[in-house]
Each structure stands twice: as C-alpha cells, then as structure tokens.
Design a protein around this motif. Structure first.
Motif, PDB file in Angstrom:
ATOM      1  N   THR A   1       3.767   7.494   1.851  1.00  0.00           N
ATOM      2  CA  THR A   1       4.018   6.555   2.933  1.00  0.00           C
ATOM      3  C   THR A   1       3.836   5.163   2.341  1.00  0.00           C
ATOM      4  O   THR A   1       2.730   4.791   1.943  1.00  0.00           O
ATOM      5  CB  THR A   1       3.043   6.781   4.103  1.00  0.00           C
TER       6      THR A   1
ATOM      7  N   ASN B   1       0.264   5.391   0.642  1.00  0.00           N
ATOM      8  CA  ASN B   1      -0.631   6.503   0.942  1.00  0.00           C
ATOM      9  C   ASN B   1      -0.015   7.794   0.421  1.00  0.00           C
ATOM     10  O   ASN B   1       1.166   8.045   0.646  1.00  0.00           O
ATOM     11  CB  ASN B   1      -0.856   6.643   2.449  1.00  0.00           C
TER      12      ASN B   1
ATOM     13  N   CYS C   1       0.850  -1.184   0.000  1.00  0.00           N
ATOM     14  CA  CYS C   1       0.000   0.000   0.000  1.00  0.00           C
ATOM     15  C   CYS C   1       0.888   1.236   0.000  1.00  0.00           C
ATOM     16  O   CYS C   1       1.952   1.233   0.621  1.00  0.00           O
ATOM     17  CB  CYS C   1      -0.866  -0.029   1.257  1.00  0.00           C
TER      18      CYS C   1
END
Length: 113
Positions: free
Chosen positions: A58, A34, A32
C-alpha cells in the motif's frame, strides 16, 4: 497542491516487497509504503487459473508522483504485468496529508528532472 493517492501493488516475496518499498521512499516517490502479510492471490492469467502467495503493498503518494511510482514498480518487478491500481484519497487528517505531500516530491538525489 497535488491530490493524494494510494497505489495498490504486490510483490512475489517479502525481500522484493522490502526492496520496492525502500526504493520508492528513498527516491521520494512515496511518503510511506506498508507491506502486508503474505496472502494467496487467485487470478486468471493467459487462460489458466493461477494461485500465488504475494506480499501486498500500500503506497501513499501524490497524483503527481503516481506515474513515476508505477514506472519504478515496472522496473523493479519480475511480473510481466505487475499490479498497480491508483486510488484517490478523498480526505484525511490534515497534518498527515501535508506530510505525505512534503515527502513525495521526487526530488531525492539523482531523481531531479
């Protein structure tokens, strides 16, 4: 089992930030990414005070993938020295930790070693 890490980086605009995030996740180098809202970064570069709006990234991945993530950031990033800080993760919700490990395998098509 590989430890989790968070990599902090940035991009000069949202289009490049989205591209970097897309590539890292699609290539299974990160589970992931961000993207934060653009913010002003102030820093010294080659003896001069600089200020630039940047989009923070991030990146959640594993220690095993960290070097490959950083290499990919360097390939995609226009800065001579892009930000890339690897921070250890000391804990977390176990199902999420397991999910990050499962996603950040580096085994996406074309990325096998």
């Amino acid at each position: 089992m590989s430890e989790l890490v968070v990599i902090l980086s940035n991009a000069p605009d949202s289009l490049l930030a989205k591209r970097i995030a897309h590539m890292l996740v699609e290539e299974q180098l990160a589970a992931c990414v961000n993207l934060g809202p653009p913010s002003l970064s102030m820093y010294m570069w080659q003896g001069r005070l600089e200020g630039a709006e940047e989009v923070p990234l991030t990146i959640k991945t594993t220690r095993d993938m960290a070097a490959r993530v950083i290499d990919r950031i360097r390939e995609l990033h226009p800065y001579e020295v892009p930000e890339a800080l690897v921070l250890p993760v000391v804990g977390g919700l176990q199902p999420y930790v397991d999910w990050v490990r499962e996603q950040a395998t580096g085994l996406a098509s074309g990325n096998e070693e």
